[in-house]
Design a protein around this motif. Sequence first.
Motif, PDB file in Angstrom:
ATOM      1  N   ALA A  67       0.818  -1.216   0.000  1.00 45.72           N
ATOM      2  CA  ALA A  67       0.000   0.000   0.000  1.00 45.72           C
ATOM      3  C   ALA A  67       0.850   1.263   0.000  1.00 45.72           C
ATOM      4  CB  ALA A  67      -0.928  -0.002   1.218  1.00 45.72           C
ATOM      5  N   ILE A  68       2.160   1.101   0.180  1.00 47.25           N
ATOM      6  CA  ILE A  68       3.081   2.240   0.182  1.00 47.25           C
ATOM      7  C   ILE A  68       4.038   2.058  -0.991  1.00 47.25           C
ATOM      8  CG2 ILE A  68       4.755   3.561   1.547  1.00 47.25           C
ATOM      9  CD1 ILE A  68       3.624   2.078   4.028  1.00 47.25           C
ATOM     10  N   PRO A  69       3.792   2.708  -2.119  1.00 50.36           N
ATOM     11  CA  PRO A  69       4.630   2.496  -3.315  1.00 50.36           C
ATOM     12  C   PRO A  69       6.122   2.634  -3.057  1.00 50.36           C
ATOM     13  CG  PRO A  69       2.712   3.825  -3.862  1.00 50.36           C
ATOM     14  CD  PRO A  69       2.716   3.682  -2.370  1.00 50.36           C
ATOM     15  N   GLU A  70       6.493   3.603  -2.207  1.00 44.87           N
ATOM     16  CA  GLU A  70       7.915   3.820  -1.924  1.00 44.87           C
ATOM     17  C   GLU A  70       8.554   2.592  -1.263  1.00 44.87           C
ATOM     18  OE1 GLU A  70       5.858   7.832  -1.751  1.00 44.87           O
ATOM     19  OE2 GLU A  70       5.459   5.780  -1.084  1.00 44.87           O
ATOM     20  N   MET A  71       7.752   1.867  -0.457  1.00 44.69           N
ATOM     21  CA  MET A  71       8.272   0.660   0.197  1.00 44.69           C
ATOM     22  C   MET A  71       8.230  -0.537  -0.751  1.00 44.69           C
ATOM     23  SD  MET A  71       9.237   1.673   3.166  1.00 44.69           S
ATOM     24  CE  MET A  71       9.786   0.025   3.594  1.00 44.69           C
ATOM     25  N   TRP A  72       7.143  -0.669  -1.487  1.00 47.58           N
ATOM     26  CA  TRP A  72       6.957  -1.849  -2.343  1.00 47.58           C
ATOM     27  C   TRP A  72       7.989  -1.890  -3.468  1.00 47.58           C
ATOM     28  CZ3 TRP A  72       5.214  -6.164  -1.026  1.00 47.58           C
ATOM     29  CH2 TRP A  72       4.668  -7.094  -1.907  1.00 47.58           C
ATOM     30  N   GLN A  73       8.447  -0.714  -3.919  1.00 46.88           N
ATOM     31  CA  GLN A  73       9.452  -0.685  -4.980  1.00 46.88           C
ATOM     32  C   GLN A  73      10.829  -1.108  -4.465  1.00 46.88           C
ATOM     33  OE1 GLN A  73       9.598   3.333  -6.466  1.00 46.88           O
ATOM     34  NE2 GLN A  73      10.834   4.099  -4.751  1.00 46.88           N
ATOM     35  N   MET A  74      10.991  -1.168  -3.150  1.00 54.14           N
ATOM     36  CA  MET A  74      12.253  -1.637  -2.573  1.00 54.14           C
ATOM     37  C   MET A  74      12.333  -3.164  -2.552  1.00 54.14           C
ATOM     38  SD  MET A  74      12.706   0.848   0.746  1.00 54.14           S
ATOM     39  CE  MET A  74      12.547   2.641   0.637  1.00 54.14           C
ATOM     40  N   ILE A  75      11.253  -3.816  -2.967  1.00 52.81           N
ATOM     41  CA  ILE A  75      11.174  -5.273  -2.872  1.00 52.81           C
ATOM     42  C   ILE A  75      11.078  -5.888  -4.262  1.00 52.81           C
ATOM     43  CG2 ILE A  75       9.795  -7.193  -1.986  1.00 52.81           C
ATOM     44  CD1 ILE A  75       8.846  -5.214   0.232  1.00 52.81           C
ATOM     45  N   GLU A  76      11.975  -6.813  -4.548  1.00 51.58           N
ATOM     46  CA  GLU A  76      11.960  -7.521  -5.827  1.00 51.58           C
ATOM     47  C   GLU A  76      10.991  -8.695  -5.789  1.00 51.58           C
ATOM     48  OE1 GLU A  76      14.940 -10.229  -8.650  1.00 51.58           O
ATOM     49  OE2 GLU A  76      15.725  -9.192  -6.890  1.00 51.58           O
ATOM     50  N   ILE A  77      11.083  -9.493  -4.733  1.00 55.38           N
ATOM     51  CA  ILE A  77      10.193 -10.642  -4.571  1.00 55.38           C
ATOM     52  C   ILE A  77       9.896 -10.813  -3.090  1.00 55.38           C
ATOM     53  CG2 ILE A  77      12.047 -12.341  -4.387  1.00 55.38           C
ATOM     54  CD1 ILE A  77       8.759 -12.947  -6.281  1.00 55.38           C
ATOM     55  N   LEU A  98      -5.159  -7.631  -4.124  1.00 56.44           N
ATOM     56  CA  LEU A  98      -4.321  -6.445  -4.302  1.00 56.44           C
ATOM     57  C   LEU A  98      -3.571  -6.440  -5.627  1.00 56.44           C
ATOM     58  CD1 LEU A  98      -2.829  -6.282  -0.692  1.00 56.44           C
ATOM     59  CD2 LEU A  98      -4.800  -5.031  -1.590  1.00 56.44           C
ATOM     60  N   HIS A  99      -3.742  -7.523  -6.407  1.00 59.05           N
ATOM     61  CA  HIS A  99      -3.075  -7.654  -7.715  1.00 59.05           C
ATOM     62  C   HIS A  99      -1.555  -7.552  -7.575  1.00 59.05           C
ATOM     63  CE1 HIS A  99      -7.069  -7.346  -9.424  1.00 59.05           C
ATOM     64  NE2 HIS A  99      -7.241  -6.184  -8.829  1.00 59.05           N
ATOM     65  N   ILE A 100      -1.027  -8.299  -6.592  1.00 55.26           N
ATOM     66  CA  ILE A 100       0.427  -8.286  -6.378  1.00 55.26           C
ATOM     67  C   ILE A 100       1.009  -9.698  -6.534  1.00 55.26           C
ATOM     68  CG2 ILE A 100       0.487  -6.213  -4.940  1.00 55.26           C
ATOM     69  CD1 ILE A 100       0.485  -8.020  -2.460  1.00 55.26           C
ATOM     70  N   GLU A 101       0.328 -10.522  -7.336  1.00 50.99           N
ATOM     71  CA  GLU A 101       0.793 -11.903  -7.546  1.00 50.99           C
ATOM     72  C   GLU A 101       2.170 -11.956  -8.211  1.00 50.99           C
ATOM     73  OE1 GLU A 101      -3.697 -12.179  -8.725  1.00 50.99           O
ATOM     74  OE2 GLU A 101      -2.100 -10.674  -8.765  1.00 50.99           O
ATOM     75  N   ASP A 102       2.546 -10.851  -8.878  1.00 49.93           N
ATOM     76  CA  ASP A 102       3.843 -10.842  -9.544  1.00 49.93           C
ATOM     77  C   ASP A 102       4.996 -10.858  -8.538  1.00 49.93           C
ATOM     78  OD1 ASP A 102       3.033  -8.261  -8.718  1.00 49.93           O
ATOM     79  OD2 ASP A 102       4.447  -7.303 -10.096  1.00 49.93           O
ATOM     80  N   LYS A 103       4.759 -10.308  -7.345  1.00 47.76           N
ATOM     81  CA  LYS A 103       5.809 -10.280  -6.325  1.00 47.76           C
ATOM     82  C   LYS A 103       5.548 -11.233  -5.160  1.00 47.76           C
ATOM     83  CE  LYS A 103       7.618  -5.548  -6.777  1.00 47.76           C
ATOM     84  NZ  LYS A 103       7.973  -4.311  -6.038  1.00 47.76           N
ATOM     85  N   LEU A 104       4.297 -11.407  -4.804  1.00 50.20           N
ATOM     86  CA  LEU A 104       3.953 -12.190  -3.619  1.00 50.20           C
ATOM     87  C   LEU A 104       3.696 -13.653  -3.977  1.00 50.20           C
ATOM     88  CD1 LEU A 104       3.260 -12.477  -0.637  1.00 50.20           C
ATOM     89  CD2 LEU A 104       0.958 -11.624  -1.138  1.00 50.20           C
ATOM     90  N   LYS A 105       4.549 -14.549  -3.491  1.00 49.41           N
ATOM     91  CA  LYS A 105       4.421 -15.984  -3.727  1.00 49.41           C
ATOM     92  C   LYS A 105       4.381 -16.690  -2.372  1.00 49.41           C
ATOM     93  CE  LYS A 105       5.332 -15.000  -8.080  1.00 49.41           C
ATOM     94  NZ  LYS A 105       4.279 -15.014  -9.129  1.00 49.41           N
ATOM     95  N   VAL A 106       3.495 -17.681  -2.232  1.00 52.49           N
ATOM     96  CA  VAL A 106       3.383 -18.388  -0.957  1.00 52.49           C
ATOM     97  C   VAL A 106       3.556 -19.890  -1.154  1.00 52.49           C
ATOM     98  CG1 VAL A 106       1.973 -16.645   0.174  1.00 52.49           C
ATOM     99  CG2 VAL A 106       0.858 -18.417  -1.177  1.00 52.49           C
ATOM    100  N   HIS A 107       4.112 -20.531  -0.114  1.00 51.85           N
ATOM    101  CA  HIS A 107       4.384 -21.962  -0.170  1.00 51.85           C
ATOM    102  C   HIS A 107       3.837 -22.633   1.085  1.00 51.85           C
ATOM    103  CE1 HIS A 107       7.316 -20.875  -3.298  1.00 51.85           C
ATOM    104  NE2 HIS A 107       7.794 -19.980  -2.445  1.00 51.85           N
TER     105      HIS A 107
END
Length: 259
Positions: A67-77, A98-107
């Motif tokens: 929810a904070i673009p400045e923080m989320w851009q600091m994360i690759e995966i 949140l349409h963040i499946e490109d970065k958020l993966k769960v196992h």
Amino acid sequence: MNMYDNENTVQKSFDDQYLSEDLLQAQWAEFTELKKVISEVYLKKGSPLTILDIGIGSARIARHLSAIPEMWQMIEIYEGTDNAEACIKLSQATAEELHIEDKLKVHLLDAVNLDQLQKKYDLIICTWFTPGNFYPDNFSFDEYNDSNERLDLSENEKFTTIFSNAYSLLQPNGEIILGACYIDNDNTRKKQEQSYQKMGMTIITNDKDSFTATKEQFWSQRFTQEKIRAYMPFVNPKNILFTPLDPYDYAMQIRIKKS
């Protein structure tokens, strides 16, 4: 069965109306400190970070960070593990919402099997008191309340195994962040008991224990700095840092740096 296999209990543990004020404030305190760490490690590395979240739960941390673009851009995966199917479903729903499946993966993976992950991470986090949930496999929730013997937690083999494996997954200069950990004292014990009772659970431990457990198979340990150091003999004690999350010795953040 583990403590988060009961979907009704899972919902209550993530629902603000069932959480005490102490827990709600600890959530935001740990998140504030975590943002500082992410920013610091990102600036030091100079490129987006790979993060592993042990016990991702409802993906609350990923939700707030995204929810904070400045923080989320600091994360690759941002990868997460959990050993409860109910939590995997919740975190996957969060990713889709949140349409963040490109970065958020769960196992779906028990934390004791972290060594099965064939990756390296800049940050490995374990938030929301999850570090205190790793209890011995032979602990009897049915019989402990009536037993005169108290559990000796001078050692916690499961805790040590999990975070030893996590430490081996770190990149050079990476860190493990134990988000909110209960501090071992009587006042915190009483607050833990009140929190579980608010969720409708039955306490099976007493003031002789350094953890709080319930009949519903919830289990959460309290820690001292000395105990954390003893549980992590693979880390130079100088590389373990403690940050209080409040002024009344309720919870702390722990940073474990890999030099």
